[in-house]
Scaffold this active site. Structure first.
Site, PDB file in Angstrom:
ATOM      1  N   ASP A  82     -11.164 -25.327  -5.181  1.00  0.00           N
ATOM      2  CA  ASP A  82     -11.682 -26.505  -4.472  1.00  0.00           C
ATOM      3  C   ASP A  82     -10.516 -27.438  -4.159  1.00  0.00           C
ATOM      4  OD1 ASP A  82     -12.718 -29.215  -4.046  1.00  0.00           O
ATOM      5  OD2 ASP A  82     -14.657 -28.325  -4.513  1.00  0.00           O
TER       6      ASP A  82
ATOM      7  N   ARG B 292     -19.734 -30.986   1.715  1.00  0.00           N
ATOM      8  CA  ARG B 292     -20.541 -29.795   1.922  1.00  0.00           C
ATOM      9  C   ARG B 292     -21.635 -29.766   0.870  1.00  0.00           C
ATOM     10  NH1 ARG B 292     -18.018 -23.817   1.939  1.00  0.00           N
ATOM     11  NH2 ARG B 292     -17.866 -24.309  -0.271  1.00  0.00           N
TER      12      ARG B 292
ATOM     13  N   ASP C 266     -10.853 -31.213  -5.248  1.00  0.00           N
ATOM     14  CA  ASP C 266     -10.737 -31.383  -6.704  1.00  0.00           C
ATOM     15  C   ASP C 266      -9.297 -31.199  -7.164  1.00  0.00           C
ATOM     16  OD1 ASP C 266     -13.366 -31.977  -7.148  1.00  0.00           O
ATOM     17  OD2 ASP C 266     -13.946 -29.924  -7.670  1.00  0.00           O
TER      18      ASP C 266
ATOM     19  N   THR D 267     -27.021 -25.864   0.545  1.00  0.00           N
ATOM     20  CA  THR D 267     -27.174 -25.358   1.922  1.00  0.00           C
ATOM     21  C   THR D 267     -25.835 -24.994   2.550  1.00  0.00           C
ATOM     22  OG1 THR D 267     -26.908 -27.543   2.896  1.00  0.00           O
ATOM     23  CG2 THR D 267     -29.152 -26.893   2.253  1.00  0.00           C
TER      24      THR D 267
HETATM   25  C1  PRP Z   1     -14.216 -28.756   1.454  1.00  0.00           C
HETATM   26  C2  PRP Z   1     -13.027 -28.661   2.413  1.00  0.00           C
HETATM   27  C3  PRP Z   1     -13.691 -28.681   3.753  1.00  0.00           C
HETATM   28  C4  PRP Z   1     -14.964 -27.918   3.499  1.00  0.00           C
HETATM   29  C5  PRP Z   1     -14.793 -26.538   4.014  1.00  0.00           C
HETATM   30  O1  PRP Z   1     -14.643 -30.043   1.346  1.00  0.00           O
HETATM   31  O2  PRP Z   1     -12.087 -29.682   2.223  1.00  0.00           O
HETATM   32  O3  PRP Z   1     -13.973 -29.985   4.226  1.00  0.00           O
HETATM   33  O4  PRP Z   1     -15.161 -27.897   2.075  1.00  0.00           O
HETATM   34  O5  PRP Z   1     -15.965 -25.819   3.909  1.00  0.00           O
HETATM   35  P1  PRP Z   1     -16.812 -25.352   5.174  1.00  0.00           P
HETATM   36  O6  PRP Z   1     -15.836 -24.759   6.153  1.00  0.00           O
HETATM   37  O7  PRP Z   1     -17.747 -24.348   4.600  1.00  0.00           O
HETATM   38  O8  PRP Z   1     -17.535 -26.545   5.736  1.00  0.00           O
HETATM   39  P2  PRP Z   1     -15.797 -30.486   0.308  1.00  0.00           P
HETATM   40  O9  PRP Z   1     -17.123 -30.425   0.961  1.00  0.00           O
HETATM   41  O10 PRP Z   1     -15.635 -29.705  -0.964  1.00  0.00           O
HETATM   42  O11 PRP Z   1     -15.488 -32.022   0.087  1.00  0.00           O
HETATM   43  P3  PRP Z   1     -14.209 -32.725  -0.576  1.00  0.00           P
HETATM   44  O12 PRP Z   1     -13.053 -32.586   0.377  1.00  0.00           O
HETATM   45  O13 PRP Z   1     -14.661 -34.136  -0.710  1.00  0.00           O
HETATM   46  O14 PRP Z   1     -13.931 -32.074  -1.899  1.00  0.00           O
HETATM   47  N1  URA Z   2     -13.789 -25.797   0.194  1.00  0.00           N
HETATM   48  C1  URA Z   2     -12.779 -25.677  -0.710  1.00  0.00           C
HETATM   49  O1  URA Z   2     -12.232 -26.691  -1.169  1.00  0.00           O
HETATM   50  N2  URA Z   2     -12.425 -24.452  -1.107  1.00  0.00           N
HETATM   51  C2  URA Z   2     -13.000 -23.330  -0.635  1.00  0.00           C
HETATM   52  O2  URA Z   2     -12.610 -22.230  -1.033  1.00  0.00           O
HETATM   53  C3  URA Z   2     -14.039 -23.471   0.307  1.00  0.00           C
HETATM   54  C4  URA Z   2     -14.413 -24.717   0.706  1.00  0.00           C
END
Ligand code: PRP
Ligand code: URA
Length: 210
Positions: free
Chosen positions: A201, A105, A204, A109
């Site tokens: 997160d 994400r 993370d 944006t």
């Molecule tokens: C997080 C989560 C989802 C997304 C959700 O991933 O695991 O994929 O955000 O958010 P949204 O519904 O607003 O799209 P992230 O982009 O942080 O990537 P990661 O899993 O690599 O940490």
């Molecule tokens: N992605 C995450 O990992 N945590 C949140 O709360 C939202 C998006």
């Protein structure tokens, strides 16, 4: 058509989710509990798997019983955080194939950006469960579902541990044919698109990158 939202508020799930929410929970336990939650959620998300009859001789008598009819399944984690749910599902469905979609994400944006995609060759003939612990704005889930539809997949379910109402609404609007399985729906998103109160997160916390 409106998608069904299955909120699995089983006491075991609520308890385990509270462990994930706690900021004191370390990487090892967080990872283990995400996997356990995925196993418990899998039980419910596969409730409608088709069965067929099979004749079996028990030590006492011969009779007709049920077995899974062999409908092919694939699970598709959204990288990274969805990876944390894979082993928990494979515990119950060891023969499921696994496709991967890499999405992150954009922090400004909040739009999903694709960086990887690898699917089993016969993905179009399989029922698919998309895995991601978090459904926040719904942008990542909506994009992942659209990918699967572009591959020709007909039957798609979405499994998230935690969702925000706006994410559920977004998936419902864009993909009303997709059922959503969640352990809890929280109140809202904050200004950075994080679920409140949430668990932080997920990527993370699973991989220890913060
Ligand atoms: C997080 C989560 C989802 C997304 C959700 O991933 O695991 O994929 O955000 O958010 P949204 O519904 O607003 O799209 P992230 O982009 O942080 O990537 P990661 O899993 O690599 O940490
Ligand atoms: N992605 C995450 O990992 N945590 C949140 O709360 C939202 C998006």
């Amino acid at each position: 058509m409106e998608n069904k939202v299955h909120i699995m508020d089983h006491p075991l799930l609520q308890h385990k989710l509270t462990i994930l929410r706690d900021e004191r929970t370390g990487v090892k336990e967080f990872r283990e509990v995400v996997s356990e939650i995925a196993t418990l959620m899998c039980y419910e998300a596969t409730r409608d798997l088709p069965l067929s009859d099979v004749e079996i001789k028990t030590p006492v008598a011969t009779a007709t019983f049920k077995k899974l009819s062999g409908k092919k399944l694939a699970i598709v984690p959204i990288l990274r955080a969805g990876l944390g749910m894979v082993d928990g599902i494979l515990t119950l469905i060891p023969s499921a194939k696994v496709g991967h979609i890499g999405l992150y994400r954009d922090p400004n944006t909040l739009e999903p950006v694709e960086y990887y995609c690898k699917m089993p060759n016969d993905i179009a003939e399989r029922d698919v469960i998309i895995l991601d612990p978090m459904l926040a704005t719904g942008g990542s889930a909506t994009a992942a579902i659209q990918f699967m539809k572009n591959y020709g997949v007909k039957n798609i379910k979405l499994m998230n541990i935690l969702a925000a109402p706006v994410g559920i609404e977004r998936v419902n609007k864009d993909h009303p044919d997709v059922d959503i399985y969640v352990a809890a729906v929280d109140e809202k998103l904050n200004d950075h698109g994080y679920i409140v109160p949430g668990l932080g997160d997920a990527g993370d916390r699973i991989f220890g990158t913060k």
